[in-house]
Design an enzyme around this catalytic site. Sequence first.
Site: not given
Length: 367
Positions: A14, A110-111
Amino acid sequence: MDKSFNHRKIIHVDMDAFYASVEQRDNPDYRGKAIAVGGSPEGRGGVVATASYEARKFGVRSAMPSKQALHLCPDIIFVRPRFPVYKEVSQKIREIFSRYTDLVEPLSLDEAYLDVTEDKQGIGSAIEIAKLIKQSILTELQLTASAGVSVNKFVAKIASDMNKPDGLTFIGPSAIESFMEKLAVEKFFGVGKVTAAKMKNMGIHTGADLKMLNEEEMIRHFGKIGKFYYQIARGIDEREVRPDRETKSIGAEDTFAYDLIEADEMFIELEKIAETVCKRLQNYELKGRTVTLKIKYSDFKQITRNYSFAEPVNDMHVILDTAKKLLLSTGPEEKRIRLLGITLSNFGEQVRQKKDDHPNQLQLFEE
């Protein structure tokens, strides 16, 4: 090949305050300062997409209205999002992931989950791979990421959030049971604000409390998802990392501190929700043909209304206007509304309509 969940090596990566961190990396004037990506400089409208850690110290959070963020942090700097840049950086991050495994399931820009049970480089240690990934992201992209390592997706995701920013947390098989027992129910996957409140009203505050219910009781109280709650309360999550994971719908909802009774109040809240949905659509570069409005009343009765377009849309004003029309079709001022939500779906190819179909006809049904 199927793998027992006890023998999987799962990493959840993350990025730390991703949009804000990219902006601080690219603009030295923003470094060390409280910034919010998204929202309005005047605090008049819009919501925060991501806040830097400097802003988070003041209580600023993602999805927070700009006005509230400005009240909490008067010196905050609002920055216009640059989604093409974030997507380009995200692609470079995924290229780093691919050095170690092809089993990568992105959840957003983003993860992502990674299954490194059988890693490409034969390293063998998920902890070591997580360290290498974090170091590559820092060296090559000048950004930091936090990682969680465990034997299943649920625990890995919780672990990645434990020591942010720039954290690395490992929760091994022998530690999972005690970890889950101490975990607050609102941290459980699939437990939102409303369900968490319901659990607390039942005296259920932690995983240990949740384990006191058998599977039948879970299903009776929480419906079909109760079976999943029963499993994850015991640290069991057999979901595989799916590189072909397809986004079926994108949405957002909000439960209000007090019941809404005026249409103007409802429209204000719908605008905030629609903006959040549109930002998420931009993240994925998606358009959908079906807008669904979710309404929950003070008596907990829940209904949905939807509207299908002939062509896919992702325009904020179109989605908001559609949600307003759907809301008005329900006679909103006759009841007290506790929750509103907007979802966009039907991302596939345009379906050929029959000659007698009305392409923009409201589709009304109740749950």
